[in-house]
Write a protein that holds these residues in place. Structure first.
Motif, PDB file in Angstrom:
ATOM      1  N   GLU A   1       0.841  -1.195   0.000  1.00  0.00           N
ATOM      2  CA  GLU A   1       0.000   0.000   0.000  1.00  0.00           C
ATOM      3  C   GLU A   1       0.872   1.238   0.000  1.00  0.00           C
ATOM      4  OE1 GLU A   1      -3.264   0.502   2.591  1.00  0.00           O
ATOM      5  OE2 GLU A   1      -3.932  -1.576   2.423  1.00  0.00           O
ATOM      6  N   ALA A   2       0.518   2.196  -0.866  1.00  0.00           N
ATOM      7  CA  ALA A   2       1.284   3.430  -0.968  1.00  0.00           C
ATOM      8  C   ALA A   2       0.369   4.527  -1.496  1.00  0.00           C
ATOM      9  CB  ALA A   2       2.485   3.248  -1.888  1.00  0.00           C
ATOM     10  N   GLU A   3       0.671   5.746  -1.135  1.00  0.00           N
ATOM     11  CA  GLU A   3      -0.115   6.891  -1.587  1.00  0.00           C
ATOM     12  C   GLU A   3       0.821   8.058  -1.925  1.00  0.00           C
ATOM     13  OE1 GLU A   3      -3.139   9.334   0.821  1.00  0.00           O
ATOM     14  OE2 GLU A   3      -4.332   7.642   0.064  1.00  0.00           O
TER      15      GLU A   3
ATOM     16  N   THR B   1       2.517  11.268  -4.076  1.00  0.00           N
ATOM     17  CA  THR B   1       1.983  12.362  -4.874  1.00  0.00           C
ATOM     18  C   THR B   1       2.077  11.974  -6.351  1.00  0.00           C
ATOM     19  OG1 THR B   1       4.167  13.429  -4.889  1.00  0.00           O
ATOM     20  CG2 THR B   1       2.610  14.121  -3.177  1.00  0.00           C
TER      21      THR B   1
ATOM     22  N   ASP C   1     -10.241   7.119  -7.548  1.00  0.00           N
ATOM     23  CA  ASP C   1     -10.239   6.910  -6.100  1.00  0.00           C
ATOM     24  C   ASP C   1      -8.855   7.276  -5.553  1.00  0.00           C
ATOM     25  OD1 ASP C   1     -10.648   6.084  -3.497  1.00  0.00           O
ATOM     26  OD2 ASP C   1     -10.330   3.959  -3.953  1.00  0.00           O
ATOM     27  N   TYR C   2      -8.642   8.576  -5.403  1.00  0.00           N
ATOM     28  CA  TYR C   2      -7.341   9.056  -4.943  1.00  0.00           C
ATOM     29  C   TYR C   2      -7.519  10.478  -4.436  1.00  0.00           C
ATOM     30  CZ  TYR C   2      -2.268   8.363  -4.807  1.00  0.00           C
ATOM     31  OH  TYR C   2      -0.971   8.138  -4.391  1.00  0.00           O
ATOM     32  N   PRO C   3      -6.815  10.866  -3.385  1.00  0.00           N
ATOM     33  CA  PRO C   3      -6.951  12.244  -2.878  1.00  0.00           C
ATOM     34  C   PRO C   3      -6.419  13.256  -3.891  1.00  0.00           C
ATOM     35  CG  PRO C   3      -5.203  11.071  -1.714  1.00  0.00           C
ATOM     36  CD  PRO C   3      -5.906  10.060  -2.539  1.00  0.00           C
TER      37      PRO C   3
ATOM     38  N   LYS D   1      -3.311  15.448  -3.686  1.00  0.00           N
ATOM     39  CA  LYS D   1      -1.995  14.869  -3.964  1.00  0.00           C
ATOM     40  C   LYS D   1      -1.722  14.737  -5.461  1.00  0.00           C
ATOM     41  CE  LYS D   1      -0.991  12.241   0.209  1.00  0.00           C
ATOM     42  NZ  LYS D   1      -0.399  10.969   0.705  1.00  0.00           N
TER      43      LYS D   1
ATOM     44  N   ASP E   1      -9.583   2.642  -9.598  1.00  0.00           N
ATOM     45  CA  ASP E   1      -8.502   2.266  -8.678  1.00  0.00           C
ATOM     46  C   ASP E   1      -7.120   2.256  -9.332  1.00  0.00           C
ATOM     47  OD1 ASP E   1      -8.805   0.083 -10.327  1.00  0.00           O
ATOM     48  OD2 ASP E   1      -8.815  -1.404  -8.702  1.00  0.00           O
TER      49      ASP E   1
ATOM     50  N   ARG F   1      -4.097   3.771  -7.391  1.00  0.00           N
ATOM     51  CA  ARG F   1      -3.712   2.996  -6.199  1.00  0.00           C
ATOM     52  C   ARG F   1      -3.005   1.697  -6.597  1.00  0.00           C
ATOM     53  NH1 ARG F   1      -5.223   5.214  -1.660  1.00  0.00           N
ATOM     54  NH2 ARG F   1      -6.979   6.678  -1.617  1.00  0.00           N
TER      55      ARG F   1
ATOM     56  N   ALA G   1       0.463   2.630  -7.815  1.00  0.00           N
ATOM     57  CA  ALA G   1       1.320   3.006  -6.695  1.00  0.00           C
ATOM     58  C   ALA G   1       1.786   1.779  -5.920  1.00  0.00           C
ATOM     59  CB  ALA G   1       0.581   3.970  -5.767  1.00  0.00           C
TER      60      ALA G   1
END
Length: 380
Positions: A40-42, A44, A69-71, A74, A142, A145, A148
């Motif tokens: 799992e990674a998020e 920029t 589905d990502y902020p 970022k 997705d 994600r 990433a």
């Protein structure tokens, strides 16, 4: 059996051997799951979007990106635009009331080719993961994600995905993409894959290097150069996008021949990589050389020999061979071959690669691309 028929049989057998070897290797390896050590990674993200007269579809594309589905705080969107329509104004207007994603719009005074535009956009990317996508494609929610998670593997610096839904319903393209997905899955489990796809490819920012200004296979070239610099580049079928395609034989040539030209030229320019870089140079590159460079000429030779053999043996009745081939193309281009549609899809690709080889020998091809209005309608 006359000499021409025997020669044709030998050519067909020689052409088939690497594919049979591939099937045997696939059965031995049995690739399953992701080729990367996903975590799992998020990070920029910089999303790079090249545009040229996209007024009819650009808002649809941006809306699709905003649904990821990502902020979005970022995410930055980098558009490199060479349009002479209202595309840049529509982009600014659509994002005017949004704080995120941050927009960087790079305007070009003239079209200089996709590779040049992408080099400029990549140089402007500030974030950890850089994603390249095309206007005439949709991506699954997705995708960022999943990409990433692949890049969180310290050995992996680039990842691409598959066309999970062919817009427009082309069974020819769906058949080819299905076969290609199996090839790229095995390549990625052995080491790295070769082909990267424009609708969605993701890269570690620090791994990006410039591509040739006249490149016709910019995404694949960047991935190849990253592999040559020591990092793996993989295909993950969990990353999914949708892109339109034709089935009709003539219409497919515009879409496929240019891609073939770019890939063949890239292989030739990096021919020194064969035999190096582990299994990438020992297995992956030789197989792609066979599929893209050698096999199309063998297929053309086999057709010529079979036709000649039939004419020698049966006179005018020997025209049944080219007639049968014509019928095969007609049925395949109309998506009417049923279970044999994937076989036709491979043949169709070999035709494009053969034509691409001829065009390259004639010195044709540049870095610009033409809009296919019919495919745009499928995207809308």
């Amino acid at each position: 059996m006359n000499r021409l028929a025997r020669a044709a049989a030998v050519v067909v057998a020689v052409a088939a051997l690497p594919y049979l070897a591939f099937l045997a290797l696939y059965g031995l390896v049995r690739p399953d799951g992701s080729p990367a050590d996903k975590r799992e990674a998020e990070p920029t993200v910089s999303i790079v979007l090249p545009t040229y007269n996209e007024a009819d579809i650009i808002e649809t594309k941006i809306a699709d990106l905003l649904e990821l589905d990502y902020p979005m705080e970022k995410v930055e969107l980098i558009v490199v635009d060479s349009s002479d329509d209202e595309t840049p104004d529509l982009i600014r207007g659509y994002l005017a009331d949004r704080d995120h994603p941050e927009l960087t719009l790079i305007g070009e005074d003239e079209r200089r080719g996709l590779a040049v535009a992408l080099n400029e956009a990549y140089a402007a990317a500030n974030n950890e993961m850089v994603v390249k996508t095309d206007c005439d494609s949709f991506v699954a929610e997705d995708t960022l994600r999943v990409a990433a998670a692949n890049l969180a593997d310290p050995d992996v610096a680039a990842v691409t995905g598959q066309n999970a839904e062919v817009l427009g319903g082309s069974e020819v393209e769906a058949g080819y993409r299905g076969v290609q997905a199996h090839i790229q899955t095995l390549e990625s489990h052995l080491d790295s894959t070769l082909i990267f796809h424009g609708p969605f490819s993701a890269f570690e920012n620090g791994a990006i290097v410039p591509v040739d200004r006249d490149s016709l296979a910019d995404d694949t070239e960047l991935a190849l150069k990253i592999r040559r610099n020591g990092k793996r580049v993989v295909f993950d079928p969990a990353i999914q996008y949708s892109e339109a395609s034709h089935s009709d034989f003539k219409k497919r040539r515009l879409q496929k021949d240019r891609r073939g030209m770019g890939l063949i030229r890239l292989l030739v320019r990096h021919r020194d990589a064969v035999g190096r870089y582990g299994k990438y140079g020992a297995v992956v590159l030789p197989f792609n050389w066979w599929f893209m460079v050698v096999s199309p000429w063998l297929v053309a030779l086999a057709i010529g020999l079979l036709t000649g053999a039939a004419l020698v043996a049966a006179g005018p009745f020997g025209l049944v061979v080219p007639t049968g081939l014509w019928l095969f193309v007609r049925l395949g281009g109309s998506d009417r071959l049923g279970a044999f549609q994937p076989v036709y899809a491979i043949f169709d690709t070999q035709v494009s690669l053969f034509r691409a080889s001829l065009e390259l020998l004639q010195g044709e091809g540049d870095g610009t691309w033409e809009i296919d209005e019919e495919l745009r309608e499928a995207f809308e």
